[in-house]
Design an enzyme around this catalytic site. Structure first.
Site, short mmCIF file in Angstrom:
data_model
loop_
_atom_site.label_atom_id
_atom_site.label_comp_id
_atom_site.label_asym_id
_atom_site.label_seq_id
_atom_site.Cartn_x
_atom_site.Cartn_y
_atom_site.Cartn_z
N VAL A 66 0.82 -1.23 0.00
CA VAL A 66 0.00 0.00 0.00
C VAL A 66 0.85 1.27 0.00
CG1 VAL A 66 -2.04 -1.06 1.08
CG2 VAL A 66 -0.32 0.05 2.53
N SER A 144 -6.72 3.65 15.58
CA SER A 144 -6.29 3.01 16.83
C SER A 144 -6.56 3.99 17.96
CB SER A 144 -4.79 2.71 16.78
OG SER A 144 -4.29 2.45 18.08
N TYR A 157 3.73 5.42 15.27
CA TYR A 157 2.43 4.76 15.12
C TYR A 157 1.29 5.72 15.51
CZ TYR A 157 -1.11 1.07 15.55
OH TYR A 157 -2.24 0.29 15.41
N ALA A 158 1.45 6.39 16.66
CA ALA A 158 0.40 7.32 17.12
C ALA A 158 0.21 8.45 16.11
CB ALA A 158 0.76 7.87 18.50
N ALA A 159 1.32 8.97 15.58
CA ALA A 159 1.23 10.06 14.58
C ALA A 159 0.49 9.57 13.33
CB ALA A 159 2.63 10.57 14.23
N SER A 160 0.80 8.33 12.92
CA SER A 160 0.14 7.81 11.70
C SER A 160 -1.35 7.66 11.93
CB SER A 160 0.76 6.48 11.28
OG SER A 160 0.36 5.41 12.14
N LYS A 161 -1.75 7.20 13.11
CA LYS A 161 -3.17 6.96 13.37
C LYS A 161 -3.93 8.27 13.63
CE LYS A 161 -3.06 2.48 12.85
NZ LYS A 161 -3.76 1.80 11.74
N ILE A 190 -6.10 -5.85 20.23
CA ILE A 190 -6.87 -6.93 19.60
C ILE A 190 -5.91 -8.09 19.34
CG2 ILE A 190 -8.30 -7.56 17.60
CD1 ILE A 190 -9.57 -5.28 19.23
N1 NAD Z 1 -4.10 -5.61 16.75
C1 NAD Z 1 -4.32 -4.51 17.44
O1 NAD Z 1 -4.25 -4.49 18.67
C2 NAD Z 1 -4.66 -3.23 16.74
C3 NAD Z 1 -5.09 -2.16 17.52
C4 NAD Z 1 -5.42 -0.96 16.89
C5 NAD Z 1 -5.31 -0.83 15.53
N2 NAD Z 1 -4.86 -1.89 14.79
C6 NAD Z 1 -4.75 -1.69 13.35
O2 NAD Z 1 -5.46 -2.70 12.68
C7 NAD Z 1 -4.90 -2.88 11.39
C8 NAD Z 1 -4.68 -4.37 11.16
O3 NAD Z 1 -3.71 -4.83 12.09
P1 NAD Z 1 -3.70 -6.32 12.65
O4 NAD Z 1 -3.56 -6.23 14.11
O5 NAD Z 1 -4.80 -7.09 12.06
O6 NAD Z 1 -2.27 -6.80 12.11
P2 NAD Z 1 -1.84 -8.01 11.17
O7 NAD Z 1 -0.35 -7.93 11.13
O8 NAD Z 1 -2.49 -9.28 11.60
O9 NAD Z 1 -2.45 -7.61 9.74
C9 NAD Z 1 -1.95 -6.54 8.99
C10 NAD Z 1 -2.01 -6.91 7.52
O10 NAD Z 1 -1.57 -5.77 6.78
C11 NAD Z 1 -0.68 -6.22 5.79
N3 NAD Z 1 0.28 -5.16 5.48
C12 NAD Z 1 1.21 -4.63 6.31
N4 NAD Z 1 1.93 -3.72 5.65
C13 NAD Z 1 1.44 -3.67 4.38
C14 NAD Z 1 1.77 -2.93 3.23
N5 NAD Z 1 2.76 -2.03 3.23
N6 NAD Z 1 1.05 -3.13 2.11
C15 NAD Z 1 0.04 -4.04 2.08
N7 NAD Z 1 -0.29 -4.78 3.13
C16 NAD Z 1 0.39 -4.59 4.28
C17 NAD Z 1 0.03 -7.42 6.38
O11 NAD Z 1 0.61 -8.26 5.38
C18 NAD Z 1 -1.10 -8.09 7.15
O12 NAD Z 1 -1.79 -9.02 6.34
C19 NAD Z 1 -3.63 -2.06 11.35
O13 NAD Z 1 -3.89 -0.84 10.70
C20 NAD Z 1 -3.34 -1.81 12.82
O14 NAD Z 1 -2.60 -0.62 13.03
C21 NAD Z 1 -4.52 -3.08 15.37
#
Ligand code: NAD
Length: 249
Positions: A66, A144, A157-161, A190
């Site tokens: 992405v 997030s 991470y916080a800045a991105s979100k 999560i």
């Molecule tokens: N797990 C948590 O506690 C949590 C909390 C808040 C927010 N989030 C957000 O939820 C979203 C999903 O995270 P998750 O916990 O399911 O993690 P995860 O690692 O299980 O899934 C993330 C997916 O994104 C894909 N990905 C990463 N970088 C990429 C890139 N440059 N191009 C294309 N695909 C890419 C990975 O291959 C993976 O399949 C993220 O944006 C994360 O910041 C997660």
């Protein structure tokens, strides 16, 4: 009986794992066809595609990073060509590269900002060009709770979100006149591979921190995302819905 998302096509970034995969799964179970974008290895992407096909709908996977802006327009074109339409965009691709500020490298900063924020910009822009013409569409960004607080090691991470929340609100303001709703969910901790690599003590603290005393599951977030994608949420735009069991209270 007609399923809620029958005849709809959803593009889900990060759909090969964790929260993105749970969103794709729940959308597929509710009748949507799926266009999954992820940078995961071919084998993992194929595995996710097969799992999602078991829910019954059409599934196309598209291997892309992405961070590559031009790929977003290609992904939208390809989803229109292969699945005939595009109605929903879920920006779930995301990553972390934690370090205290004084050790955070330029590469770590750039990786996280480009993936979590620029990636969502690229896909929202590409989808918005189509949604404007179609006079309708939904975008849900996975932000997030860290967007709204300060935590050790999470400056990038916080800045991105926080940027993603601002992008959500601006996109909602611009696209409302075309019948397009743009919202975000803000998960707390999560249980996904992203947090499974953190020390046990950190995960336990997160569960204790939450009012409900538990860590969330990917489907907890997916249920909120589906609501925001649904007709029941037709008057909601520019909103940020916490899905954190009260962790941010
Ligand atoms: N797990 C948590 O506690 C949590 C909390 C808040 C927010 N989030 C957000 O939820 C979203 C999903 O995270 P998750 O916990 O399911 O993690 P995860 O690692 O299980 O899934 C993330 C997916 O994104 C894909 N990905 C990463 N970088 C990429 C890139 N440059 N191009 C294309 N695909 C890419 C990975 O291959 C993976 O399949 C993220 O944006 C994360 O910041 C997660």
């Amino acid at each position: 009986m007609k399923l809620e998302f029958e005849g709809r096509v959803a593009l889900v970034t990060g759909g090969a794992s964790g929260i993105g995969r749970a969103c794709a799964w729940e959308l597929a179970r509710a009748g949507a066809d799926l266009f999954v974008v992820d940078a995961a290895a071919e084998a993992q992407l194929a595995q996710a595609e097969n799992l999602l096909k078991a829910a019954g709908g059409r599934v196309v996977s598209f291997r892309a990073d992405v961070r590559e802006h031009a790929r977003a327009a290609q992904a939208v074109e390809e989803s229109l060509a292969r699945l005939g339409r595009l109605d929903l965009l879920v920006n779930a691709a995301g990553t972390t590269a934690d370090a205290p500020l004084w050790e955070l490298s330029e590469e770590q900063w750039q990786l996280v900002l480009d993936t979590n924020l620029k990636g969502a910009f690229s896909y929202t822009q590409a989808a918005a060009r189509h949604f404007r013409r179609a006079r309708g569409g939904r975008v849900v960004n996975v932000a997030s709770i860290e967007a709204g607080r300060g935590r050790f090691g999470l400056a990038n991470y916080a800045a991105s979100k926080a940027g993603l929340v601002a992008l959500t609100r601006s996109a909602a303001a611009e696209l409302g006149r075309y019948g397009v709703c743009v919202n975000a969910v803000s998960p707390g901790f999560i249980r996904t591979p992203l947090v499974e690599r953190l020390p046990e003590a950190v995960r336990e603290r997160a569960a204790r921190e939450s009012a409900l005393g538990r860590m969330g599951e990917p489907e907890d977030v997916a249920h909120a995302v589906l609501f925001l994608c649904s007709e029941r949420a037709r008057h909601i735009t520019g909103a940020v819905l916490n899905v954190d069991g009260g962790q941010s209270l």
